[in-house]
Design a protein around this motif. Structure first.
Motif, PDB file in Angstrom:
ATOM      1  N   ARG B 296       0.848  -1.183   0.000  1.00  0.00           N
ATOM      2  CA  ARG B 296       0.000   0.000   0.000  1.00  0.00           C
ATOM      3  C   ARG B 296       0.894   1.247   0.000  1.00  0.00           C
ATOM      4  O   ARG B 296       1.862   1.329   0.763  1.00  0.00           O
ATOM      5  CB  ARG B 296      -0.864  -0.027   1.267  1.00  0.00           C
ATOM      6  N   SER B 298       2.163   4.522   1.117  1.00  0.00           N
ATOM      7  CA  SER B 298       1.994   5.267   2.369  1.00  0.00           C
ATOM      8  C   SER B 298       2.511   6.697   2.267  1.00  0.00           C
ATOM      9  O   SER B 298       2.146   7.552   3.063  1.00  0.00           O
ATOM     10  CB  SER B 298       2.718   4.549   3.511  1.00  0.00           C
ATOM     11  N   GLU B 312       4.006   0.097   2.090  1.00  0.00           N
ATOM     12  CA  GLU B 312       3.946  -0.763   3.274  1.00  0.00           C
ATOM     13  C   GLU B 312       3.685  -2.180   2.773  1.00  0.00           C
ATOM     14  O   GLU B 312       2.706  -2.428   2.078  1.00  0.00           O
ATOM     15  CB  GLU B 312       2.798  -0.324   4.192  1.00  0.00           C
ATOM     16  N   SER B 319       9.363   0.537   5.320  1.00  0.00           N
ATOM     17  CA  SER B 319       8.651   0.682   4.049  1.00  0.00           C
ATOM     18  C   SER B 319       9.637   0.488   2.900  1.00  0.00           C
ATOM     19  O   SER B 319      10.836   0.736   3.036  1.00  0.00           O
ATOM     20  CB  SER B 319       7.965   2.037   3.978  1.00  0.00           C
ATOM     21  N   SER B 335      -2.307   7.546  -5.918  1.00  0.00           N
ATOM     22  CA  SER B 335      -2.499   8.386  -4.743  1.00  0.00           C
ATOM     23  C   SER B 335      -2.268   7.547  -3.491  1.00  0.00           C
ATOM     24  O   SER B 335      -2.246   6.315  -3.547  1.00  0.00           O
ATOM     25  CB  SER B 335      -3.898   9.008  -4.743  1.00  0.00           C
ATOM     26  N   ILE B 336      -2.099   8.224  -2.375  1.00  0.00           N
ATOM     27  CA  ILE B 336      -1.781   7.537  -1.126  1.00  0.00           C
ATOM     28  C   ILE B 336      -2.935   6.622  -0.741  1.00  0.00           C
ATOM     29  O   ILE B 336      -4.104   6.992  -0.853  1.00  0.00           O
ATOM     30  CB  ILE B 336      -1.492   8.572  -0.020  1.00  0.00           C
ATOM     31  N   GLY B 337      -2.605   5.395  -0.322  1.00  0.00           N
ATOM     32  CA  GLY B 337      -3.620   4.409   0.056  1.00  0.00           C
ATOM     33  C   GLY B 337      -3.864   3.393  -1.052  1.00  0.00           C
ATOM     34  O   GLY B 337      -4.428   2.331  -0.800  1.00  0.00           O
ATOM     35  N   ASP B 338      -3.416   3.704  -2.272  1.00  0.00           N
ATOM     36  CA  ASP B 338      -3.578   2.747  -3.375  1.00  0.00           C
ATOM     37  C   ASP B 338      -2.803   1.472  -3.093  1.00  0.00           C
ATOM     38  O   ASP B 338      -1.708   1.507  -2.533  1.00  0.00           O
ATOM     39  CB  ASP B 338      -3.053   3.345  -4.693  1.00  0.00           C
ATOM     40  N   GLU B 339      -3.390   0.355  -3.515  1.00  0.00           N
ATOM     41  CA  GLU B 339      -2.656  -0.913  -3.416  1.00  0.00           C
ATOM     42  C   GLU B 339      -2.047  -1.200  -4.783  1.00  0.00           C
ATOM     43  O   GLU B 339      -2.762  -1.209  -5.783  1.00  0.00           O
ATOM     44  CB  GLU B 339      -3.611  -2.023  -3.014  1.00  0.00           C
TER      45      GLU B 339
END
Lengths: 284, 354
Positions: B296, B298, B312, B319, B335-339
């Protein structure tokens, strides 16, 4: 700091200097232009006689002698003191404060006591004489005490701590890499000393020299005690005018001349120090 | 060009009970730009000072052009040092500073004059010849220090953190300038630095020092792409590490996933190891390599040239850093949070004993 604030802080020192230094000096200056009263005292009529008298060969000779003794003392003190300061600055840094303390230690004892100590050392039955005799020499020793040399020795001894401190300051601040740079560029140890260390520490030497010279030329205790009245230095002459000859105007004229010499030297030294430290920054 | 000019054999230096240099062997080639790279306390400066003659080795020998100079005094070596503090003579002008070393050689006045003028031309400071060092900027002082050492045309020029005191932009310019000057003068340079980037940019070869010992020596590319130890891999550039265990011809990660690498015998079967991969070897195009990793996003940092992602992952508590080229980042907005899943080639995996 604001100008006002610094004025407040300076006021006590300024008042002190003005009241006890500037005004007395001005009084002395004024005094030099009056006539001596017939039975001592001062006759308030303007004259230049006292000033001319200073340049009389008799007194000018005493000035030259005083300057020679002060100059010799300053020179010896600078050579001895610089060497000592160099050694202290080269010692491990944790030992330097202790070495400096010992170098300055004699300075904390009374000036008269220190000067009398030389009488004990130098007199005919003194320590030096008895050591020489105990070594088997039983001829006549040249006179040690009450000579010019004794005065020089006394002056050097008394003012040496000043010189050590004055020379130690720039020596201890010297960047060791600058010395190494000289070696790296092909300079021998001696060349490095002559062309890098010495010029970079010259302000300390100048300060030490002027200090000893100025304090010596006006000194009257050491010449009186170790010179034994065999000859006079300017300090003794001034002393005599005020306290025995009762010729205050002439004493004042001599004093002014002495002060003028000192001021000249100090100005010169300040100027030289500023030049050496590169304090003048020219704009391109 | 490839001839050895300087040889260090088993150089050791003790300061009391402290061992600063622990037996170093090194050969420096003619015309080489060589970097001694290490953290403070690695012994790099002590080594340099022994080459300059300011420290005598406790053991070992230094040979320059076939001559043993181990115990030769600094003023008798054809070696010059540019000091970290520059160590210019404050009471002399720029021209006098530069002329000093030539005067020590007792050269004729006219030659000294012309050589000083020439070198001032090279460092572009002719107009400041009569200035004192304290009237110069940091960058100008640095160039005077360089000129003062260079003008002697030494066989070997040593530079102790030469760019350390300069700001970042000036440092970049001076890196190229130093390389140009080294090439132009044909003098062997040995530079001491703690800045790995500086070493990579300037040096022909780099030696990494750690605790007074030589860890690895090679070309910048060699050192960057094939670090021989975890320390070297970590010290140079950025490296992602994760714990693995060898299992036959591949490695097993924490989460049981397989990691492929070109394995040699450095790590025994069934023993713990550390796998490593550079951030720029990780691609969004998973099909490109044998390895893949899902995590993910971060954090993201845009650097103009590239986009740096922090992932992560279950592989490691730290990381994983991914460096995407501007093109790759544009092709797939993140964007942040994308897997996301990144992949890399087996040949880009480095493996170190744990």
């Amino acid at each position: 700091m604001t100008d006002r604030k610094s004025l407040y802080l300076m006021t006590p020192a300024l008042a002190w200097l003005t009241g006890l230094m500037v005004i007395p000096c001005l009084l002395i200056l004024v005094l030099a232009f009056f006539r001596r009263g017939i039975y001592g005292g001062i006759e308030y009529t303007f004259t230049l006689e006292n000033i001319w008298l200073v340049f009389d060969p008799l007194y000018a000779g005493i000035f030259v002698k005083s300057a020679t003794i002060a100059g010799t003392s300053a020179l010896i003190a600078v050579i001895v003191g610089y060497a000592a300061a160099y050694a202290i600055a080269a010692a491990p840094s944790r030992r330097q404060p202790m070495l400096l303390f010992f170098a300055v230690l004699p300075f904390w004892s009374n000036y008269l006591v220190r000067t009398y100590a030389w009488i004990v050392l130098l007199n005919r039955e003194g320590l030096i004489a008895s050591v020489v005799h105990s070594l088997g020499y039983d001829g006549e020793l040249p006179r040690l005490l009450y000579t010019e040399s004794a005065v020089v020795v006394g002056l050097v001894y008394n003012y040496l701590p000043f010189v050590i401190l004055a020379c130690y300051a720039p020596l201890s601040r010297l960047n060791p890499e600058v010395i190494e740079a000289s070696r790296d560029l092909g300079g021998s140890g001696w060349t490095t000393f002559r062309r890098v260390t010495l010029p970079m520490t010259a302000p300390g030497i100048a300060t030490g020299f002027v200090f000893v010279f100025v304090l010596s030329i006006g000194n009257f205790v050491t010449p009186a005690l170790l010179g034994g009245g065999q000859f006079q230095m300017i300090g003794n002459l001034v002393y005599a005018q005020f306290l025995t000859a009762n010729d205050w105007p002439f004493g004042a004229a001599l004093s002014m001349f002495l002060i003028a010499i000192m001021m000249g030297l100090l100005t010169l030294q300040t100027f030289a120090t500023e030049r050496a430290s590169g304090a003048r920054k020219e704009e391109s | 060009m490839t001839q050895t000019m300087l040889s260090l054999r088993n150089i050791k230096k003790h300061f009391g009970a402290v061992q600063a240099v622990a037996g170093i062997d090194l050969d420096i080639l003619e015309n080489e730009f060589f970097a001694l790279l290490g953290a403070s306390g690695s012994g790099k400066t002590t080594l340099l000072r022994m080459l300059a003659g300011f420290e005598m080795p406790t053991a070992g020998s230094i040979t320059l052009d076939g001559r043993d100079i181990t115990h030769t005094l600094p003023n008798h070596r054809p070696v010059n040092l540019m000091f970290q503090s520059y160590a210019l003579f404050p009471h002399m002008t720029v021209a006098q500073n530069i002329a000093y070393g030539l005067e020590m050689e007792k050269l004729p006045r006219t030659e000294i004059k012309s050589r000083v003028a020439d070198i001032l031309e090279v460092i572009q400071l002719s107009h400041l010849a009569t200035r004192k060092p304290d009237q110069l900027s940091g960058g100008q002082r640095q160039r005077v220090a360089l000129a003062r050492a260079l003008v002697k045309r030494p066989r070997l020029l040593l530079l102790d953190e030469p760019l350390g005191a300069l700001d970042k932009k000036l440092r970049g310019e001076m890196q190229l300038e130093l390389k140009r000057i080294q090439h132009e003068f044909g003098i062997t340079f040995i530079i001491v630095t703690h800045d790995q980037e500086e070493a990579l940019v300037m040096a022909d070869r780099i030696a990494i020092l750690q605790d007074g010992a030589l860890l690895q020596c090679g070309s910048p590319q060699d050192i960057y792409e094939h670090p021989q130890s975890r320390f070297a891999a970590d010290f140079i550039g950025v490296m992602n590490f994760f714990p693995v265990r060898r299992s036959g011809d591949h490695l097993l990660a924490n989460d049981g996933g397989r990691v492929f690498a070109d394995l040699d015998d450095a790590v025994a079967n069934n023993s713990d190891a550390v796998a490593a991969v550079r951030p720029e070897r990780l691609h969004l195009d998973v099909g490109k390599g044998e390895n893949s990793l899902t995590g993910r996003v971060s954090a993201m940092a845009y650097h103009g040239l590239d986009l740096q992602l922090h992932l992560e992952t279950p592989l490691s508590p730290d990381s994983v850093m991914v460096r995407l080229t501007a093109d790759a980042a544009e092709a797939r907005p993140l964007s942040i949070g994308d897997e996301i899943t990144v992949g890399w080639a087996a040949r880009d995996t480095r493996v170190f004993a744990a």
